[in-house]
Design a protein around this motif. Sequence first.
Motif, PDB file in Angstrom:
ATOM      1  N   TYR A  29       0.868  -1.179   0.000  1.00  0.00           N
ATOM      2  CA  TYR A  29       0.000   0.000   0.000  1.00  0.00           C
ATOM      3  C   TYR A  29       0.896   1.218   0.000  1.00  0.00           C
ATOM      4  N   ASP A  30       0.311   2.377  -0.255  1.00  0.00           N
ATOM      5  CA  ASP A  30       1.124   3.581  -0.222  1.00  0.00           C
ATOM      6  C   ASP A  30       0.536   4.669   0.666  1.00  0.00           C
ATOM      7  N   SER A  31      -0.646   4.439   1.237  1.00  0.00           N
ATOM      8  CA  SER A  31      -1.213   5.402   2.177  1.00  0.00           C
ATOM      9  C   SER A  31      -2.273   4.678   3.002  1.00  0.00           C
ATOM     10  N   ALA A  32      -2.663   5.304   4.103  1.00  0.00           N
ATOM     11  CA  ALA A  32      -3.635   4.640   4.984  1.00  0.00           C
ATOM     12  C   ALA A  32      -4.421   5.707   5.742  1.00  0.00           C
ATOM     13  N   GLY A  33      -5.628   5.323   6.192  1.00  0.00           N
ATOM     14  CA  GLY A  33      -6.415   6.303   6.939  1.00  0.00           C
ATOM     15  C   GLY A  33      -7.551   5.666   7.708  1.00  0.00           C
ATOM     16  N   VAL A  34      -8.086   6.427   8.684  1.00  0.00           N
ATOM     17  CA  VAL A  34      -9.253   5.966   9.450  1.00  0.00           C
ATOM     18  C   VAL A  34     -10.259   7.108   9.560  1.00  0.00           C
ATOM     19  N   ALA A  35     -11.525   6.735   9.736  1.00  0.00           N
ATOM     20  CA  ALA A  35     -12.568   7.709  10.097  1.00  0.00           C
ATOM     21  C   ALA A  35     -13.382   7.074  11.215  1.00  0.00           C
ATOM     22  N   THR A  36     -13.481   7.759  12.344  1.00  0.00           N
ATOM     23  CA  THR A  36     -14.280   7.240  13.457  1.00  0.00           C
ATOM     24  C   THR A  36     -15.383   8.244  13.781  1.00  0.00           C
ATOM     25  N   LEU A  44     -11.511  12.317  10.989  1.00  0.00           N
ATOM     26  CA  LEU A  44     -10.809  11.786   9.817  1.00  0.00           C
ATOM     27  C   LEU A  44      -9.302  11.943  10.007  1.00  0.00           C
ATOM     28  N   ARG A  45      -8.560  10.846   9.862  1.00  0.00           N
ATOM     29  CA  ARG A  45      -7.095  10.904   9.971  1.00  0.00           C
ATOM     30  C   ARG A  45      -6.523  10.062   8.837  1.00  0.00           C
ATOM     31  N   ASP A  53       3.401   5.650  10.014  1.00  0.00           N
ATOM     32  CA  ASP A  53       3.227   7.112   9.899  1.00  0.00           C
ATOM     33  C   ASP A  53       1.837   7.514  10.376  1.00  0.00           C
ATOM     34  N   LEU A  54       0.839   6.702   9.977  1.00  0.00           N
ATOM     35  CA  LEU A  54      -0.534   6.984  10.426  1.00  0.00           C
ATOM     36  C   LEU A  54      -0.625   6.838  11.945  1.00  0.00           C
ATOM     37  N   ALA A  55       0.002   5.779  12.470  1.00  0.00           N
ATOM     38  CA  ALA A  55      -0.062   5.529  13.920  1.00  0.00           C
ATOM     39  C   ALA A  55       0.575   6.691  14.685  1.00  0.00           C
ATOM     40  N   ARG A  56       1.687   7.233  14.137  1.00  0.00           N
ATOM     41  CA  ARG A  56       2.361   8.391  14.779  1.00  0.00           C
ATOM     42  C   ARG A  56       1.422   9.597  14.774  1.00  0.00           C
ATOM     43  N   PHE A  57       0.774   9.800  13.629  1.00  0.00           N
ATOM     44  CA  PHE A  57      -0.166  10.918  13.483  1.00  0.00           C
ATOM     45  C   PHE A  57      -1.322  10.769  14.486  1.00  0.00           C
TER      46      PHE A  57
END
Length: 600
Positions: A29-36, A44-45, A53-57
């Motif tokens: 993959y080249d990017s990742a994200g979540v919406a809760t 949205l993150r 990187d997402l986990a750090r963010f």
Amino acid sequence: MCGIIGYVGHREAEPILVEGLRRLEYRGYDSAGVATLTGPHLHLRKRAGRIADLARFLRDRPAPGCQGISHTRWATHGPANDRNAHPHVSSDGSIAVVHNGVIENYAILKRQLQDAGVIFDSDTDTEVIAQLLEQHYDGDLVDAVRKVLGMLKGTYGLAVVSARQPDLIVGARLGSPLVVGVGVGEHFLASDPAALMGATENVVYLQDGQMCALRADTWHVFDNNHIRIDAPIHRIDWDPIEADKGSFEHFMLKEIFEQPEALENAMRGRLSDEDATSHFGGLNLDARHLRSAERFVFTACGTSYHAALVGEYLFEELARLPVEVEYASELRYRNAPMDRNTIVLAITQSGETADTLAALRESKRKGHHTLALCNVVGSTIAREADGGVYLHAGPEIGVASTKAFCNQVSVLMMLALYMGRMRHLSSIQGLRMLKEVRALPGIVRRALDCHEQVQEIARKYYHVSNMLYLGRQYLYPVALEGALKLKEISYIHAEGYPAAEMKHGPIALVDGDTPSVFLIPSGGVADKVMSNLEEIKARGGPVIAIACDGDEELARHIEERADDVIFVPQVPEYLQPLVSVVPLQLLAYHIAVLRGCPRA
Ligand code: BG6
């Protein structure tokens, strides 16, 4: 391949979603994200780059709430950046969508929405779905999704949440897998059951055209007529220990080393000395029908396509049956004349590849008997084919297929023996083949002894920009497979060719910086391949030769000419693909590791 995971329940969603994404990381993959969601607030993150990187963010800006959806993306529409990462949110910020697949008519829909004043935030096809949902939401998210799906052309595995109904996740599937994970007071949605490991063992596989609505306490599935149905719950046949990397650094290396055992599993209970043939339980075709088969069409994608090409040589030599091998992506749209007695065999590790599924369905529509060789039990293709054979390779986590290829070829070998014994192979020939095939796991184990030597060779060549893979007859598809492995994992340009074709143009590519991997057979056309090797040497191209041990004169001849020679165990020609592919898998793996490529 992109990944989806969704959660609704009583626990904080963010850690569950991030853990699920990590389980899908192996697909690349080249990017990742979540919406809760917390009540009417959507969080949205998303980030280009790794899940780390997402986990750090998320450590700086947590995504609170007990419900959410998440995604890992491989860029298709628009570059890999934060903006194009999923989830995509409607302009009013109320609806979030994650999506696998491709919306073919997105450009038209986007233009219509833009003409109506909608401002888009990304270059993706997926955002069209979020914007359409905002337009069609009328208090019922399930209904809005249903309406919007009717406007889409293409494929999707979809998960949707709305800040206006913060207790609900809606999923939909067409051509891209989606499973519901059933828990107690919590439910999950995922594109691959692997993401649910450790969360629940009970899953419901959505079928194409179906939708689902998940709340903490309920899960509902709707068919393509929008009628609620009783979908069966399956227990995942998945051993978590098997999915562990063990002492190996990467899944790909682990799976390369699992090949001897995978072969044993593919053969178990299928070889019979009494009848001097092989047996399969699930073909669902009686001997009379099989005997009247006049032709086979093998259809597949990627590595499975290369296994199919090996199968073509096997069927034609051992069963004297004509075989045509077609890329599934071509077969599905082709209108080739096929007579009634043609059997269509789909070959696939996952059993979910959209083109292979479409080719299978098109063949069924035309009235052909369809068979499938699948690894994943209960996958869509396994369920939809009229009959088939499981590969029994165990879970293949590495993005580059290795042990599944090995088992595809071995099952094709056993099928060729089965078809051959029905036609012209004598029992003596059958018994000889059984003996040779039974020896394969041990032989492949010995082939793996080249590991350290291959690592050395990888150090010599990992910096190159181009590589050629050359073979003839049974080893031509292996040359294609070696080149595909290198491209897919190391991002080095590589081409596979029938060795004799080089002189008809491609030889112009050869120079001192373009190594060629030569697959040298033990019999038949060995001399001819050696003269092809001379042609490459004449242009100053470095040569890595893969040759069988046992023939001293040939070995000396090769050693004098090639820069490196990897010897693999001597086997009859029809078994050579399985031993010769091993150093090529290892070469692609080690070059990828040395280049720091993340998909190894
Ligand atoms: C591609 C993978 O997406 O699908 C290849 O990158 C794979 O490695 C191909 O061979 C076909 O997959 P399957 O599951 O149908 O064998």
